[in-house]
Design a protein around this motif. Structure first.
Motif, short mmCIF file in Angstrom:
data_model
loop_
_atom_site.label_atom_id
_atom_site.label_comp_id
_atom_site.label_asym_id
_atom_site.label_seq_id
_atom_site.Cartn_x
_atom_site.Cartn_y
_atom_site.Cartn_z
N TRP A 96 0.49 -26.30 -51.72
CA TRP A 96 0.77 -24.97 -51.57
C TRP A 96 0.14 -24.60 -49.83
CZ3 TRP A 96 -2.12 -20.31 -53.52
CH2 TRP A 96 -1.95 -19.20 -53.89
N THR A 97 1.58 -24.05 -49.40
CA THR A 97 0.71 -23.86 -47.65
C THR A 97 0.23 -22.13 -47.67
OG1 THR A 97 3.02 -23.93 -47.49
CG2 THR A 97 1.96 -25.57 -46.53
N GLU A 98 0.21 -21.83 -48.35
CA GLU A 98 0.72 -20.15 -48.14
C GLU A 98 -0.99 -19.58 -49.31
OE1 GLU A 98 2.19 -17.86 -46.20
OE2 GLU A 98 3.40 -20.48 -45.66
N GLY A 99 -1.19 -20.68 -49.62
CA GLY A 99 -2.58 -20.52 -50.02
C GLY A 99 -4.08 -20.24 -49.69
N LYS A 100 -4.70 -19.42 -49.88
CA LYS A 100 -6.06 -18.80 -48.94
C LYS A 100 -6.89 -18.69 -50.11
CE LYS A 100 -4.68 -15.15 -47.65
NZ LYS A 100 -5.13 -14.12 -47.08
N GLY A 101 -7.10 -18.72 -51.39
CA GLY A 101 -7.53 -18.74 -52.13
C GLY A 101 -7.64 -18.99 -54.06
N LEU A 148 -9.02 -23.87 -49.32
CA LEU A 148 -9.02 -22.54 -50.40
C LEU A 148 -10.46 -22.33 -50.94
CD1 LEU A 148 -6.36 -23.37 -53.29
CD2 LEU A 148 -5.86 -22.52 -50.87
N ILE A 149 -10.90 -20.79 -50.40
CA ILE A 149 -12.06 -20.37 -50.94
C ILE A 149 -11.79 -20.71 -52.41
CG2 ILE A 149 -13.72 -18.56 -50.79
CD1 ILE A 149 -12.86 -18.88 -47.71
N SER A 150 -13.05 -21.10 -53.27
CA SER A 150 -12.77 -20.76 -54.46
C SER A 150 -13.54 -19.74 -55.39
CB SER A 150 -12.47 -22.45 -54.92
OG SER A 150 -13.64 -23.33 -54.84
N GLU A 255 -9.64 -12.36 -46.80
CA GLU A 255 -9.02 -11.88 -45.74
C GLU A 255 -8.80 -11.90 -44.87
OE1 GLU A 255 -8.77 -6.76 -44.36
OE2 GLU A 255 -10.39 -7.54 -45.47
N GLY A 256 -6.97 -11.95 -44.32
CA GLY A 256 -7.25 -12.16 -42.38
C GLY A 256 -5.94 -13.46 -42.76
N SER A 257 -5.37 -13.83 -42.00
CA SER A 257 -4.17 -14.98 -41.40
C SER A 257 -3.99 -15.91 -42.41
CB SER A 257 -3.90 -15.43 -40.56
OG SER A 257 -5.19 -16.26 -40.28
N VAL A 258 -3.76 -16.88 -43.23
CA VAL A 258 -3.58 -17.82 -43.61
C VAL A 258 -4.29 -19.08 -43.24
CG1 VAL A 258 -1.82 -19.71 -45.74
CG2 VAL A 258 -1.40 -17.54 -45.67
N PRO A 259 -3.95 -19.28 -41.67
CA PRO A 259 -4.41 -20.61 -40.88
C PRO A 259 -5.58 -20.06 -40.54
CG PRO A 259 -1.84 -19.61 -40.15
CD PRO A 259 -2.66 -18.52 -41.30
N VAL A 260 -6.16 -18.94 -40.92
CA VAL A 260 -7.73 -18.80 -40.17
C VAL A 260 -8.78 -18.88 -41.58
CG1 VAL A 260 -9.56 -16.96 -39.57
CG2 VAL A 260 -6.98 -17.85 -38.40
N ILE A 261 -8.48 -18.64 -42.57
CA ILE A 261 -8.97 -18.83 -43.81
C ILE A 261 -9.04 -20.16 -43.97
CG2 ILE A 261 -9.72 -18.37 -46.27
CD1 ILE A 261 -9.81 -16.35 -44.12
N ARG A 262 -7.92 -21.20 -43.72
CA ARG A 262 -7.73 -22.48 -44.66
C ARG A 262 -8.65 -23.70 -43.46
NH1 ARG A 262 -3.69 -23.48 -48.03
NH2 ARG A 262 -2.92 -25.64 -47.39
N ALA A 263 -8.39 -23.00 -42.55
CA ALA A 263 -9.22 -23.36 -41.23
C ALA A 263 -11.46 -23.07 -41.41
CB ALA A 263 -8.98 -22.63 -40.22
N LYS A 265 -11.62 -23.43 -44.34
CA LYS A 265 -12.46 -24.38 -45.58
C LYS A 265 -12.51 -25.73 -44.92
CE LYS A 265 -13.75 -25.42 -49.38
NZ LYS A 265 -12.48 -25.07 -50.61
N LYS A 266 -11.64 -25.92 -43.87
CA LYS A 266 -11.67 -26.90 -43.40
C LYS A 266 -13.18 -27.55 -42.80
CE LYS A 266 -6.62 -27.60 -42.59
NZ LYS A 266 -5.69 -27.02 -42.76
N VAL A 267 -13.99 -26.48 -41.51
CA VAL A 267 -14.92 -26.77 -41.05
C VAL A 267 -16.49 -27.20 -41.32
CG1 VAL A 267 -13.45 -26.22 -39.26
CG2 VAL A 267 -15.18 -24.67 -40.12
N VAL A 268 -15.87 -25.88 -43.28
CA VAL A 268 -16.99 -26.22 -43.74
C VAL A 268 -17.30 -27.08 -44.49
CG1 VAL A 268 -18.04 -25.05 -45.55
CG2 VAL A 268 -17.45 -23.77 -43.88
N LEU A 269 -16.26 -27.59 -45.07
CA LEU A 269 -15.79 -28.93 -45.59
C LEU A 269 -16.51 -30.25 -44.94
CD1 LEU A 269 -14.58 -30.69 -48.42
CD2 LEU A 269 -12.12 -30.61 -46.72
N ALA A 270 -15.91 -30.29 -43.35
CA ALA A 270 -16.50 -31.47 -43.21
C ALA A 270 -17.73 -31.36 -42.49
CB ALA A 270 -15.66 -30.96 -41.38
N GLY A 271 -18.78 -30.02 -42.46
CA GLY A 271 -19.94 -29.95 -42.50
C GLY A 271 -20.55 -30.64 -43.11
N ARG A 272 -20.01 -30.39 -44.37
CA ARG A 272 -20.89 -30.42 -46.15
C ARG A 272 -20.56 -31.84 -46.24
NH1 ARG A 272 -18.09 -26.80 -49.99
NH2 ARG A 272 -16.31 -28.70 -50.29
#
Length: 307
Positions: A96-101, A148-150, A255-263, A265-272
């Motif tokens: 689901w490429t349009e998902g954020k949460g 996605l921020i869950s 709140e915000g654009s889909v690519p930014v919100i997904r990005a 989550k990705k950087v937090v996932l990498a840091g974790r």
């Protein structure tokens, strides 16, 4: 094999895909190599033999999806077929490429009471039990790694495997009177779906020992105190439903654009999950996918940094 679809649709560049390849290898290393003869399709077929309930998915135009564990007759306990449903729904969310949460909830005012004991008794031999464990570890790991921020919306009780499910979300919201309880000790068990490892990362090893060793009932007050809960939702006459309150709460982070919100989550996932050097490399690569993109250019033009 179980994680082969992990975030296939999520990365905009080949370099970003390296993060997911790395995480897939980690999961295979800690799970699949530990037991000889794990066959994904075989355990799916075995689990399907124990039907009941469903795991339902609603994808909304807002970019926030709702995943509902739906087996009210058994306090939303996971039957075998529901475990398969869960993996299928995670696969849908991965594409689901349009998902954020994402909001994870239980049907009919309770969250989840873990595993359906009928299915558990039927696969009580150690070999099948271990395969079920591996299957659910993979499904919940993929759930947590979605871009996605869950948030888990905990109403009523989240017991055993249900408590483990809450830890596979980024956040947990608890309604008035709700309880999260790792009851595994009472069943002569420990968490097997990855809940213990995730719990330590959320509340620390000392609190995790207390929750697991004491099978403590965690209400919203205790949850907030130890960091297991991120918010408490109060029942007020005329107020929004718990789900709407959860959507409102989550919207501040989505709140915000889909690519930014997904990005994000990705950087937090990498840091974790990655060593620092690899996390820094991944952060740079993800940064490159949003730098100069439409949301970035629009923000520069409107000087939104100073709002």
């Amino acid at each position: 094999m179980v994680l082969c679809l992990l975030n296939r649709q999520l990365m905009r560049s080949t370099s970003c895909c390296a993060l997911m390849v790395r995480l897939q290898r980690q999961s295979r290393g800690c799970i699949h190599s530990s037991i000889h003869g794990f066959h994904h399709d075989e355990i799916r077929e075995k689990l399907q033999a124990f039907p009941g309930g469903s795991v339902d998915l609603l994808k909304q135009d807002s970019g926030i999806a709702v995943l509902t564990v739906n087996n009210p007759a058994r306090m939303n306990a996971f039957s075998g077929s529901m475990m398969v449903d869960l993996e299928d729904r995670v696969s849908q969310l991965e594409s689901w490429t349009e998902g954020k949460g994402l909001i994870v909830q239980g049907a009919a005012g309770t969250f989840c009471s873990g595993s359906d004991l009928n299915a558990v008794r039927a696969i009580s031999n150690p070999e099948d039990g271990m395969k079920m464990c591996m299957f659910m570890q993979d499904a919940l790991t993929r759930l947590l790694r979605l871009p996605l921020i869950s948030v888990a919306l905990v109403e009523g009780r989240a017991l055993g495997g249900g408590a483990e499910l809450t830890t596979a979300c980024d956040f947990r919201l608890m309604t008035s009177g709700s309880v999260i309880q790792f009851v595994h000790k009472h069943m002569g068990l420990v968490p097997g779906w990855g809940g213990a490892a995730r719990l330590v990362r959320i509340v620390g090893s000392q609190n995790a020992l207390k929750l697991l060793g004491g099978a403590l009932k965690v209400d919203s007050e205790l949850g907030l105190d130890i960091g297991l809960a991120d918010g408490a939702l109060e029942a007020v006459q005329g107020a929004d439903s718990p789900r709407q309150q959860a959507e409102n709460w989550l919207s501040r982070y989505t709140e915000g654009s889909v690519p930014v919100i997904r990005a994000v989550k990705k950087v937090v996932l990498a840091g974790r999950e990655l060593p620092l050097s690899e996390a820094l490399k991944t952060e740079k690569e993800v940064f490159g996918t949003v730098w100069g993109a439409p949301a970035n250019l629009q923000a520069l033009a409107s000087k939104s940094k100073h709002k």
